[in-house]
Design a protein around this motif. Structure first.
Motif, PDB file in Angstrom:
ATOM      1  N   ILE A  95      55.580  25.620  67.322  1.00 50.88           N
ATOM      2  CA  ILE A  95      56.240  25.133  66.114  1.00 50.88           C
ATOM      3  C   ILE A  95      57.616  24.577  66.453  1.00 50.88           C
ATOM      4  CG2 ILE A  95      57.173  25.767  63.870  1.00 50.88           C
ATOM      5  CD1 ILE A  95      54.105  25.673  63.978  1.00 50.88           C
ATOM      6  N   ILE A  96      58.390  25.314  67.245  1.00 53.60           N
ATOM      7  CA  ILE A  96      59.763  24.901  67.543  1.00 53.60           C
ATOM      8  C   ILE A  96      59.792  23.681  68.446  1.00 53.60           C
ATOM      9  CG2 ILE A  96      61.903  25.606  68.690  1.00 53.60           C
ATOM     10  CD1 ILE A  96      61.357  28.459  67.723  1.00 53.60           C
ATOM     11  N   ASN A  97      58.892  23.610  69.403  1.00 47.86           N
ATOM     12  CA  ASN A  97      58.953  22.543  70.416  1.00 47.86           C
ATOM     13  C   ASN A  97      58.064  21.338  70.113  1.00 47.86           C
ATOM     14  OD1 ASN A  97      60.766  24.059  71.972  1.00 47.86           O
ATOM     15  ND2 ASN A  97      59.095  25.134  73.008  1.00 47.86           N
ATOM     16  N   LYS A  98      57.000  21.532  69.331  1.00 48.21           N
ATOM     17  CA  LYS A  98      56.064  20.435  69.088  1.00 48.21           C
ATOM     18  C   LYS A  98      56.097  19.904  67.656  1.00 48.21           C
ATOM     19  CE  LYS A  98      52.747  22.061  72.584  1.00 48.21           C
ATOM     20  NZ  LYS A  98      51.356  22.553  72.826  1.00 48.21           N
ATOM     21  N   VAL A  99      56.396  20.754  66.682  1.00 50.59           N
ATOM     22  CA  VAL A  99      56.340  20.339  65.281  1.00 50.59           C
ATOM     23  C   VAL A  99      57.721  19.962  64.754  1.00 50.59           C
ATOM     24  CG1 VAL A  99      55.678  21.004  62.936  1.00 50.59           C
ATOM     25  CG2 VAL A  99      54.309  21.778  64.885  1.00 50.59           C
ATOM     26  N   VAL A 100      58.680  20.862  64.886  1.00 47.61           N
ATOM     27  CA  VAL A 100      60.010  20.633  64.313  1.00 47.61           C
ATOM     28  C   VAL A 100      60.648  19.330  64.792  1.00 47.61           C
ATOM     29  CG1 VAL A 100      62.381  21.522  64.196  1.00 47.61           C
ATOM     30  CG2 VAL A 100      60.442  23.069  63.836  1.00 47.61           C
ATOM     31  N   PRO A 101      60.622  18.995  66.096  1.00 46.60           N
ATOM     32  CA  PRO A 101      61.272  17.750  66.541  1.00 46.60           C
ATOM     33  C   PRO A 101      60.669  16.484  65.942  1.00 46.60           C
ATOM     34  CG  PRO A 101      60.877  19.228  68.402  1.00 46.60           C
ATOM     35  CD  PRO A 101      60.123  19.783  67.250  1.00 46.60           C
TER      36      PRO A 101
END
Length: 440
Positions: free
Chosen positions: A221-227
């Protein structure tokens, strides 16, 4: 002193949104055959069950079983493992005809204008802080759950364990002048497969597997979705809470029952501005809960886009059976850029455009089957677009005293989210003595 503001969103697989989408799919199915359909469809979803209730008056014949199952399939509940599946859920239909006491106040005739479908107040809001003229916290919340759904459907190789149900929440820190500084906190809870199995039946092994799953979900979530959805320059010392309960395998209508109209703040402005309390989904446009909310958003957005103010709230209020709104109010929160009071802005708007229900319906084409896409990820802040939809109308003819009905099928080009168009900007600029310039 800086302050914080938070908004949430939910995915199309959230049980309340499943209910909303079914209700609007029923509405669209009716309108595709009979544009004058009067529909107030409420839906309940729970483990293995869908219940339809409400009032409908229409000349359309709709296979409700097919509409419900197609909607659930599109959302992604297609496995019996979810305990709620398109092909196996039960469907109970308790729809009946509209009250004639309500219809007499709404019906239009040669002697009488179409009146409002109910009393009440509706609000439209817009702000310049995002490109969609929506509050930043809600805009980012919507984008997060939309991206999860897109990955689940179109890029399963990127994250393969996602299930349909998810929620998001974003907190924005603002400066003393009300300008966004950064994303303070992001909360994402996503339903997922039980994709890491314990080594044995012990509690310790299960806890270890759950911890490993949570670590993987958090990383993705933090590395693939949020950005993908939040600009990097706003992610400064951001706090992340990803699946904070630790596990989210059981979800959807099996995890929690869902009802139409239970996400009205998600549907509108995330708690910014105001809300009159009326839900949208499952209601045809004779209900001003829906049509007047769209009309007030249209005005608020165009006022902000024209530069009249940085932030605008528009209120419309109606009496049942009466065409003209009983009041129109504009609040610019002290951000006005024109030499006019808020009351004078409201009066200019009143002279510029009609807010009678029949005029709103005509202006936005609200007798067309355009409502299903509104039932997830917000009714406001979306891009207007044109698309052809299938319609099927019955033509009646009489020959030698014999009545013949012929059903014709065709594709009709319609506009989705027409209330999001910036088509009044030039007129508003002229009204407030602005130079006409290209709209961003």
């Amino acid at each position: 002193m800086s302050y914080l503001f938070t908004s949430e969103s939910v995915s199309e697989g959230h049980p309340d949104k499943v209910a909303d989408q079914i209700s609007d799919a029923v509405l669209d199915a009716m309108l595709s055959q009979d544009p004058n359909s009067r529909v107030a469809c409420e839906t309940l979803v729970t483990t293995g069950q869908v219940v339809l209730a409400g009032e409908i008056t229409t000349e359309a014949y709709v296979d409700l079983q097919e509409v419900v199952r197609e909607t659930i399939t599109r959302i992604g509940y297609t496995s019996d493992e979810y305990m709620f599946s398109a092909h196996s859920c039960g469907i109970m239909n308790s729809l009946h005809s509209q009250s004639p006491d309500i219809a007499r106040g709404v019906d239009e005739s040669a002697e009488k204008e179409q009146g409002a479908g109910d009393q009440g107040m509706m609000f439209g809001y817009a702000t310049s802080e995002t490109e969609e003229y929506m509050p930043m916290a809600l805009a980012f919340s919507h984008r997060l759950v939309q991206e999860l759904a897109k990955i689940r459907k179109e890029e399963p190789e990127l994250i393969g364990y996602l299930r349909p149900d998810s929620k998001s929440q974003v907190t924005i820190e603002y400066d003393d002048d009300g300008k966004p500084l950064r994303v303070h906190t992001v909360v994402v809870s996503t339903q997922h497969d039980d994709f890491i199995k314990p080594a044995d039946d012990s509690a310790e092994a299960q806890a270890k597997a759950d911890t490993a799953m949570l670590a993987k979900i958090r990383e993705d979530i933090i590395n693939k979705v949020v950005p993908r959805v939040i600009p990097q320059h706003l992610l400064v010392d951001t706090i992340f809470h990803i699946n904070p309960t630790g596990k989210f395998v059981i979800g959807g209508p099996h995890g929690d029952s869902g009802l139409t109209g239970r996400k009205i703040i998600v549907d509108t402005y995330g708690g910014k501005g105001a809300h009159g309390g009326g839900a949208f989904s499952g209601k045809d446009a004779s209900k001003v809960d829906r049509s007047a909310a769209y009309a007030s958003r249209h005005i608020a957005k165009n006022l902000v886009a024209a530069g009249v103010a940085e932030e605008v709230l528009v209120q419309l209020a109606y009496a049942i059976g009466v065409a003209e709104p009983v009041s129109i109010n504009v609040n610019t929160y002290g951000t006005s850029n024109v030499e006019a009071s808020d009351a004078e802005i409201a009066e200019t708007v009143r002279k510029m455009i009609s807010f009678k229900p029949a005029e709103i319906v005509k202006r936005f084409g609200l007798k067309n089957p355009i409502f299903s896409p509104t039932a997830a990820y917000g009714h406001m802040g979306r891009d207007a677009y044109e698309e052809a939809v299938p319609v099927s109308y019955v033509q009646v003819s009489m020959e030698n005293g014999v009545k013949t009905e012929v059903r014709t099928h065709e594709m009709k080009s319609v506009t989705f989210f027409p209330w999001e168009k910036l088509d009044l900007v030039d007129s508003i600029k002229k009204a407030f003595f602005f130079e006409v310039e290209e709209v961003r």
